[in-house]
Design an enzyme around this catalytic site. Structure first.
Site, short mmCIF file in Angstrom:
data_model
loop_
_atom_site.label_atom_id
_atom_site.label_comp_id
_atom_site.label_asym_id
_atom_site.label_seq_id
_atom_site.Cartn_x
_atom_site.Cartn_y
_atom_site.Cartn_z
CG ASP A 63 6.36 6.88 -2.60
OD1 ASP A 63 5.62 6.80 -1.25
OD2 ASP A 63 7.67 6.67 -2.45
CE1 TYR A 164 -0.45 1.54 11.43
CE2 TYR A 164 -1.01 0.93 13.77
CZ TYR A 164 -1.41 1.16 12.60
OH TYR A 164 -2.81 0.87 12.19
CE LYS A 168 -2.06 4.37 10.94
NZ LYS A 168 -2.77 4.84 9.89
CB THR A 199 -6.70 -4.65 6.08
OG1 THR A 199 -5.97 -4.30 7.03
CG2 THR A 199 -8.40 -4.11 6.40
#
Length: 260
Positions: A63, A164, A168, A199
């Site tokens: 992890d 997110y 990024k 993906t």
């Protein structure tokens, strides 16, 4: 042509998607690959693909949102191979993570603090934790190449997935800062910003391309990219062909940002 001959390449997020594609491509170009993700079964599948194509390497389940996990990966790599020439930071979660962790892909007001911290730990802290240790090894060698995986959503605003997009965007600027600091040690740091890539991370959104009008808004090429297309960009940045490429972000998005 073996563009990474005799290189040791550490690739995170290697269980699926872009990380898996990098494992296969890099091994095919002569690298010994070390893959890491949280799920042993996925890693085993990736390694089977690598070795089945004549490549070599190993996998380390860990992890990487934790310091202990990052230490486990780097320690295992150095114990087995003694050096790290390339690091690809591809570990992360995206829209599909909401299926496992409700509330993790919402807007600021819809994201509980614990979910915010969770996504930032996986998507951003992992880059810091692994890079910190890998770069120390590269400094001793006097050479190395780091490739961070960001996203086109690190450049533009988005109505949801705020943790997110924040992670990024941070990766893009962290790449620049790492370049400014570690170039003197012979280490190049670059970034790849994928667009919509087919993906598991965006599996729930790929069907949007079935609608021609929606597909036109999402990408001028009217299709999602493939993980192998992103891996090709990573290979270039990791190789000596990119010897004068440093601190940049390579956008691979089929033209998505050109239309925003």
């Amino acid at each position: 042509m073996s563009r990474l001959q005799n290189k040791i390449a550490v690739i995170t997020g290697a269980g699926t998607g872009i990380g898996r594609a990098c494992m296969q491509l890099f091994a095919g170009q002569g690298a010994t690959v070390v893959g890491c993700s949280r799920t042993q079964r996925n890693l085993d599948d990736t390694l089977a693909l690598v070795t089945g194509e004549g490549g070599k390497g190993m996998v380390v389940p860990a992890d990487l949102s934790s310091e202990a996990g990052a230490q486990k990966l780097i320690d295992a790599t150095l114990a087995e191979y003694g050096r790290i020439d390339v690091l690809v930071n591809a570990a992360g979660v995206g829209y599909s993570w909401a299926n496992e962790s409700e509330g993790s892909m919402g807007s600021v007001t819809d994201t509980p603090p614990d979910k915010w911290r969770e996504v930032m730990a996986i998507d951003l802290d992992s880059v810091y934790l692994v890079s910190r240790l890998a770069i120390q090894a590269m400094q001793k060698q006097g050479s190395g190449a780091v490739v961070n995986i960001a996203s086109v959503l690190g450049f533009v605003g988005n109505p949801d997935a705020h943790a997110y997009t924040a992670a990024k965007g941070a990766i893009i600027n962290l790449t620049r800062s790492m370049c400014a600091t570690y170039t003197a040690d012979g280490i190049r740091t670059n970034c790849v910003a994928p667009g919509f890539i087919d993906t598991p991370m965006i599996a729930s959104h790929v069907s949007l391309f079935d609608d021609e009008a929606v597909a036109d808004r999402l990408c001028p090429m009217h299709r999602p990219g493939q993980p192998e297309e992103i891996a090709q960009g990573c290979l270039f940045l990791a190789s000596d062909e990119a010897s004068y490429v440093n601190g940049t972000t390579l956008v691979i998005d089929g033209g998505t940002l050109a239309r925003i």
